[in-house]
Design an enzyme around this catalytic site. Structure first.
Site: not given
Lengths: 308, 308
Positions: A105-108, B110
Site C-alpha cells: 500500500d504505497g499509493k504511488r 493518504d
C-alpha cells in the site's frame, strides 16, 4: 505459488485455499506496538525499525496459515527513514517466504518514465523486482497515461495494481463523488479500469487492474461492483472505520471471489482490547481477531465451498 | 538559511538571492548517466545507487550557486531498492549542506494516521524529519482530509507541500479537466488550496500550500494563478515537455515571485546534446543549460531586481 500464473489467478487460488478473502494490513506504529517488542529493542538500544520488522514477522507467523494476502502500509516504514525501508524490504520477503501474497500500500502515481520507475520498483513478486511485491495501490489523479505504465508492468511480470476509486474516508466525496459530466470522478476512474481489464486478453474473469472501494458507502460499493465486473476490489474501512460484513458482501461475486477485505488495526493491535491476556501472548489476540473476521465474512466464501 | 522562517519565506529569500526561480529536477536514470560515472561504478563492482549519488552530488555542486531549489524524483531512487533510498537520503542532506532548498517529488497521498506518517517522514528540513526535506509533492485524490495532516505538519515544522492540481501530461485532462458541477476537478482542488492558505495566519503573501500546475496549458495556468493568489506554483513541463518561457510567465506575480519552474532532463542530461564536450566535462553542459534557462526566464525575475 506458481509465479507463471497471473496475479488474479494467484489471488483466486489463495482465496480458495484459505477459504476467505481477508487482507491483513501491516501498519506498524511505534506507540501501538506490544510493550514486549518495544522493550526488547529499547533495552539493547536498537533502531525502531528492528521493532517494526519483529512485529510484522510475528504477525505474519500467525496469519500466514489463515489468510491469502497481507498489505504493508509503506508510510509507516518510510517514516523511519532508510532503515525503515530496509525493514519493509525484509517484511515483504518474509511474507512471501511464508506463502502470502503481498499487496504494497504505497499509493504511488506519476507519469511517463517516473511511473515506469515506480512500477519497476515494486511490481514483480520475489526477485522479479527490487522490492518484490505482487501488487501495489496506485493514484489515478494524473489520468490514464499515468496508469498505463503500471498496466504494462502488470502484464510483463504477472503483477496487479489497485487503483483508488472510492476511498473509505468521509472527506473522499470532495473529489471522488464530484458530479462531473455525465458521471462522477469515481465512475470515470472505474470505467477506465473496466475497459482496460476487458482489453487485456486474460483467461480468467478478473484482470490485473483492481480498484480500491471503501466499505463505508455500501450502495456505491454495490454500484461500482456492477460497473467493474472484471476488477478485483480492495475494500478498506472494515471494522475500525465502521464497515460491517453486510456492507462488504456486495463486493463479492456469486462464486465468493472478486474482492479482498482489508483490516489493519483491529487485527494487528487486537491485544489492546484483551487486557486479560498476558503481554507476551499478544499474538493470540491477532489470531483470534483474524479468525473472528474470517467467520464474519463467511457468508461470502461459503458460496465458494458449495460450488467446489 | 534561517530555519525559523516559513518555507514560503525561505523560498522567496533564495529566489531573490539567486535572482531566478529555476528548480532543477534530480531524476537519475541509469541508462542516461554520463558514461564516466557508470564506468567508475561498474569497474569496481559497486551498486548502481553509488552512481546515482555521485551523479546527483556532481549536479548539486554545479547548480547550488545558481538556483534556489532542487527536486529529487523519488521514484528513480525507489527503483534501486533499499540502497536507492539510502542514496536519496544522502542526496537530500548534501543539497541542504550546499544551501539548496529541497522539494521532494514523491507524490504521496493518504488519509489519517497514514498521511501523518508520510508528512512526518519527509517534511521538516534537516534534522526536523527522518528524510529532512523542505517540501513534498502531494496527491489530492483522497480529498481535503487527506491533505490536512500535511498542512498541519507544514505549520509545525515550517515546511511546504505542492498539491497536484493540473499536471503537464496530455492525458491529465481525463480527470483534472472533467467538468464537475459547477467547476472542474482541478478548480476544486485549487479552491481548497486558496481557502487553506488564506486561513493560515501568515505574514507573507504566500502560504505553505503550493500547487503543481503544468506549463503545457498556458491559459489554464493563468486562470489557476488568479484562482490561487496565495499559492506558490510548481510549474513542470518546461523544455522537454514543450513549455516555453512565454508559457510560464503568467505563473509569476508582479514581483517575480509566486512560482518555481522545474527542468529535469534538459539540464541534468544536457551533455547528451553536446557531443563536442569531452565525456569528463559533462558538468559544463549542466552549468550551461542552467544558465541558459535562467536567462530564458529573466523576464520574470528582472521585475524583482527593479523593485529592490
Amino acid at each position: 505459488m506458481n509465479a507463471s500464473l497471473s496475479f488474479s489467478d494467484r489471488l483466486a487460488t489463495e482465496i480458495r485455499k484459505k477459504k476467505n478473502a481477508v487482507c491483513v494490513g501491516l501498519d506498524p506504529q511505534w506507540n501501538q506496538l506490544p510493550v514486549v517488542i518495544r522493550r526488547r529493542v529499547q533495552e539493547v538500544g536498537q533502531h525502531p525499525s528492528v521493532a517494526y520488522r519483529r512485529f510484522c514477522f510475528d504477525i505474519i507467523d500467525v496469519v500466514a496459515p489463515l489468510v491469502p494476502i497481507v498489505k504493508p502500509q509503506m508510510a509507516f516504514f518510510e517514516q523511519l527513514g532508510p532503515m525503515g525501508m530496509k525493514a519493509l524490504y525484509e517484511v515483504i520477503r518474509y511474507a512471501r517466504e511464508k506463502g502470502l501474497l503481498v499487496l504494497l500500500d504505497g499509493k504511488r502515481g506519476d507519469i511517463g518514465s517516473t511511473a515506469e520507475a515506480y512500477a519497476a520498483a515494486y511490481l514483480g513478486a520475489g526477485d522479479a523486482s527490487p522490492w518484490g511485491a505482487d501488487a501495489l495501490t496506485v493514484h489515478p489523479y494524473l489520468g490514464t497515461e499515468g496508469l498505463q505504465p503500471f498496466v504494462d508492468r502488470c502484464l510483463s511480470v504477472q503483477a496487479g495494481i489497485f487503483v483508488l476509486v472510492r476511498t473509505s474516508n468521509p472527506g473522499s466525496a470532495y473529489l471522488q463523488a464530484a458530479d462531473s459530466d455525465p458521471i462522477s470522478v469515481a465512475q470515470r476512474v472505474a470505467d477506465w479500469i473496466e475497459t482496460t481489464n476487458q482489453s487485456i486478453d486474460d483467461s480468467g474473469t478478473y484482470g490485473p487492474i483492481g480498484a480500491v472501494v471503501g466499505a463505508t458507502y455500501p450502495e456505491e460499493l454495490a454500484a461500482l461492483r456492477q460497473r467493474m465486473p472484471h476488477a478485483w476490489l480492495l475494500v478498506p474501512g472494515y471494522g475500525a472505520q465502521g464497515g460491517t460484513a453486510a456492507d462488504v458482501l456486495p463486493a463479492f461475486d456469486q462464486d465468493g471471489l472478486g474482492a479482498i477485505v482489508n483490516n489493519s488495526r483491529a487485527i494487528i493491535y487486537a491485544y489492546q482490547k484483551r487486557p486479560e491476556l498476558s503481554p507476551e501472548r499478544w499474538q493470540q489476540a491477532v489470531q483470534d481477531a483474524t479468525t473472528q473476521m474470517i467467520g464474519e465474512l463467511s457468508p461470502s466464501y461459503r458460496v465458494v465451498e458449495q460450488r467446489r
